[in-house]
Design a protein around this motif. Structure first.
Motif, PDB file in Angstrom:
ATOM      1  N   LEU A 241      24.859  -1.856 -29.824  1.00 16.34           N
ATOM      2  CA  LEU A 241      25.546  -3.142 -29.659  1.00 16.34           C
ATOM      3  C   LEU A 241      25.108  -4.123 -30.741  1.00 16.34           C
ATOM      4  O   LEU A 241      25.932  -4.763 -31.402  1.00 16.34           O
ATOM      5  N   GLY A 242      23.769  -4.208 -30.938  1.00 18.88           N
ATOM      6  CA  GLY A 242      23.252  -5.128 -31.944  1.00 18.88           C
ATOM      7  C   GLY A 242      23.755  -4.779 -33.324  1.00 18.88           C
ATOM      8  O   GLY A 242      24.142  -5.644 -34.104  1.00 18.88           O
TER       9      GLY A 242
ATOM     10  N   GLY B 130      19.082  -6.120 -30.473  1.00 14.73           N
ATOM     11  CA  GLY B 130      19.651  -4.892 -29.931  1.00 14.73           C
ATOM     12  C   GLY B 130      18.570  -3.850 -29.705  1.00 14.73           C
ATOM     13  O   GLY B 130      18.544  -3.168 -28.671  1.00 14.73           O
TER      14      GLY B 130
ATOM     15  N   THR C  99      15.169  -4.266 -29.301  1.00 11.36           N
ATOM     16  CA  THR C  99      14.155  -4.568 -28.286  1.00 11.36           C
ATOM     17  C   THR C  99      14.735  -4.465 -26.882  1.00 11.36           C
ATOM     18  O   THR C  99      14.012  -4.165 -25.943  1.00 11.36           O
ATOM     19  N   SER C 100      16.037  -4.703 -26.743  1.00 10.83           N
ATOM     20  CA  SER C 100      16.599  -4.669 -25.388  1.00 10.83           C
ATOM     21  C   SER C 100      17.123  -3.285 -25.034  1.00 10.83           C
ATOM     22  O   SER C 100      17.775  -3.121 -24.012  1.00 10.83           O
TER      23      SER C 100
ATOM     24  N   ASN D 235      19.445  -1.466 -26.522  1.00 15.42           N
ATOM     25  CA  ASN D 235      20.873  -1.261 -26.721  1.00 15.42           C
ATOM     26  C   ASN D 235      21.192  -1.406 -28.207  1.00 15.42           C
ATOM     27  O   ASN D 235      21.925  -2.301 -28.618  1.00 15.42           O
TER      28      ASN D 235
ATOM     29  N   LEU E 137      20.954 -11.514 -26.244  1.00 17.28           N
ATOM     30  CA  LEU E 137      21.056 -10.053 -26.314  1.00 17.28           C
ATOM     31  C   LEU E 137      19.678  -9.417 -26.163  1.00 17.28           C
ATOM     32  O   LEU E 137      19.510  -8.418 -25.455  1.00 17.28           O
ATOM     33  N   GLY E 138      18.671 -10.019 -26.822  1.00 19.04           N
ATOM     34  CA  GLY E 138      17.328  -9.470 -26.731  1.00 19.04           C
ATOM     35  C   GLY E 138      16.790  -9.510 -25.311  1.00 19.04           C
ATOM     36  O   GLY E 138      16.041  -8.632 -24.876  1.00 19.04           O
TER      37      GLY E 138
ATOM     38  N   GLY F 111      20.176  -7.387 -23.024  1.00 20.15           N
ATOM     39  CA  GLY F 111      20.728  -6.125 -23.497  1.00 20.15           C
ATOM     40  C   GLY F 111      22.221  -5.977 -23.304  1.00 20.15           C
ATOM     41  O   GLY F 111      22.748  -4.872 -23.363  1.00 20.15           O
TER      42      GLY F 111
END
Lengths: 504, 103
Positions: free
Chosen positions: B60-61, B52, B54-55, B57, A185-186, A189
């Motif tokens: 979602l996390g 979640g 860092t990306s 989003n 996920l990191g 995304g």
């Protein structure tokens, strides 16, 4: 355009499961003789079978993956999902039928059928998950329901110990899977498997993070699949659970864990050769260690549990061969062996369970069944002894039976493309298959050629509802052994789905 | 490496994991094992929230983290129920003393 039917395969068992509990509760309260909970569970399974047949028809007609989305739940049905659903339904229906007399009168009988139905719905759902986090949720739900079923005999301390061991090891595994998911996920995304697959295939950067995530998936799911250094919960859980559950655990639950692992690994892309090598290494380790430990066992259910380890080994070898050389033959053999292992190990546990019920439980003795207890059992229990022998010989890979056909497919796949390592592994697998006869054959010998033991003489009779699953599964093993092409309708799409997942 | 909030969260994830795995190695009491497992899962939950964020989003996390909380509570309840039964049958919570299944 017809409506998508396959989500009902998941919804029907999951929705009926609480009803089964309520009906069972009422039945226990009012002291009915007839087992309403079991009857309702069987009805629900019949409905699920109908949905399965219809949606399999839809799937083969469309020749495409069926998608479905509801809020945050993303499901797709491909060949692998249908293979898993067929295995779950095939064994689950017989497990419900078999368990009737087996667990009658135990504490918590009404919860048993509800849990069994729920875990079946969950496993079918797991096969269809198309989102990494959804996959984890299905996996965890399956784990929780199986802890409860393993520790079903809550008044026996060995059963509690097995349940606790299973819980702690599985819980650590699922934490590792979660860490792997957060790495993915990191990086990308998103948790949608198709999107991750596309992103992982295009991005060259971040290889280390993905490799680490893959390692975490292998270790985390590997606990459930019982990869060799992580297998220690398996013999305890399989031998202490009620026999219907042992059959489900060995025949379907560990395979569902394997499907989850393959789905998670397949998203990471770019490493399929190295994953293939890892699967081959674990396969070889599982085969040898499982056989070696099974040779030393004196309790039958423990021996069968270790033999599950070695059969997972054959399946891993088949899958590894396909990842290594990109040919679908290995994966098709593996899919075939998955299905056959469900039949064979299910039958073996049912037959041993029926004998254990008649020889020990019915007389109020609660201890594991030892190999020596079965001396001469064929004279008093010809049907159970015959079906157990069929299951054991099929597991050992004797020619006209189902187990031989699928092992043969895997060996042949190893010789395609003439890579020396793969050929060596195929020979090693064949050698292991012969080695395994060293513990299956003495048991058959014990059943047929020894003087009748005291335990057998005092044994009670086996009820009819327990004999039906034995006959049906034995007939299926012989039929598939004689006409292996019967299974192509399920195994071919599964192998193609597997190749498609890994982007070949 | 400056101490931003993200780094602090990352540090606490690693710390919780280290505490959890160390605890698993030294603990023999079933209740304490459940506590240690909870520590590990909390590390995973923080990792999900961090990932979640860092990306780009975060929703979602966080929703995944909330779901893990629920699932994890169910596991803890089952584990504690088993521990209660073990204490009733075996009279002890020490895993070294209740272990009978070997080989």
């Amino acid at each position: 355009m017809n409506p998508t039917l396959f989500p009902w395969m998941i919804a029907v068992p999951l929705g009926v499961s609480p009803l089964v509990y309520l009906v069972g509760r009422l039945g226990v309260g009012l002291n009915f003789r007839f087992r309403f909970a079991q009857a309702l569970a069987l009805l629900a399974l019949l409905a699920t079978w109908a949905v399965f047949a219809l949606s399999l028809g839809q799937f083969t007609a469309q020749k495409a993956i069926l998608p479905f989305g509801l809020e945050m739940i993303w499901l797709t049905a491909d060949g692998l999902s249908f293979l898993l659903a067929a295995m779950v339904l095939g064994l689950g229906t017989f497990a419900v039928l078999f368990s009737g007399p087996y667990i009658a009168g135990e504490i918590g009988e009404e919860k048993y059928y509800a849990m069994l139905l729920a875990i079946m719905g969950i496993m079918i759902g797991l096969g269809c998950a198309n989102d990494l986090f959804n996959l984890w949720v299905w996996f965890e739900a399956m784990a929780v329901s199986s802890y409860l079923l393993v520790a079903f005999y809550r008044e026996r301390s060995a059963s509690l110990e097995a349940g606790m061991k299973y819980l702690v090891q599985s819980a650590i595994g699922s934490v590792l899977v979660l860490l792997g998911i957060s790495l993915v996920l990191g990086q990308f995304g998103t948790l949608d498997m198709d999107k991750i697959r596309a992103l992982a295939a295009t991005s060259a950067a971040g290889g280390l993070g993905l490799a680490l995530a893959g390692a975490l998936f292998i270790i985390g799911f590997g606990v459930k699949v019982a990869f060799v250094p992580l297998h220690t919960w398996l013999p305890d859980a399989h031998s202490q659970a009620p026999s219907g559950i042992s059959a489900m655990l060995s025949g379907v639950v560990i395979e569902a864990g394997l499907v989850a692992m393959l789905r998670a690994l397949s998203t990471l892309g770019g490493f399929s050769i190295s994953w293939g090598v890892l699967l081959l290494v674990f396969g070889a380790l599982n085969m040898f260690f499982g056989n070696f430990m099974a040779l030393r066992q004196t309790q039958i259910k423990r021996m069968l549990a270790y033999s599950s380890l070695s059969h997972i080994g054959y399946i891993l070898i088949g899958l590894g061969i396909t990842l290594f050389n990109g040919e679908p033959a290995g994966a098709q053999g593996a899919a075939f062996h998955l299905f056959n292992h469900m039949l064979m190990k299910g039958l073996a546990f049912f037959a041993v369970g029926a004998l254990m019920f008649a020889l020990l439980d019915k007389n109020g003795i609660h201890r594991p069944l030892e190999i020596g207890d079965l001396a001469g059992a064929a004279r008093k229990y010809p049907l159970a002894a015959l079906t157990l022998s069929i299951a054991l010989l099929a597991l050992g890979g004797l020619p006209p039976l189902a187990g031989f056909m699928s092992k043969w497919q895997i060996f042949v796949a190893g010789f395609q493309g003439s890579n020396a390592w793969l050929m060596g592994l195929a020979i090693f697998a064949a050698f292991n298959s012969v080695l395994s006869l060293a513990y299956y054959a003495p048991l058959v010998n014990m059943l047929y050629r020894r003087k009748v033991s005291v335990v057998v003489e005092q044994g009670a009779s086996i009820p009819v509802s327990m004999s039906i699953p034995l006959v049906a599964l034995a007939a299926a093993i012989v039929a598939i052994g004689l006409w292996p092409a019967l299974m192509n309708g399920l195994t071919e799409p599964a192998a193609l789905a597997f190749l498609g997942m890994f982007g070949k | 490496m400056t101490l931003t909030i993200l780094n602090a969260v990352l540090f606490s994830v690693v710390l919780l994991l280290a505490v959890g795995f160390y605890g698993l190695l030294i603990t023999r009491n079933l209740i304490k094992i459940v506590v240690v497992l909870q520590t590990l899962v909390k590390a995973a939950i923080m990792a999900l929230v961090l990932a979640g964020n860092t990306s780009g989003n975060p929703g979602l996390g966080q929703s995944a983290a909330a779901t893990v909380l629920v699932a994890d509570t169910v596991v803890a309840v089952v584990a504690l129920a088993l521990a209660v039964q073990v204490r009733r049958r075996a009279g002890t919570l020490d895993i070294a003393r209740i272990s009978t299944l070997r080989g």
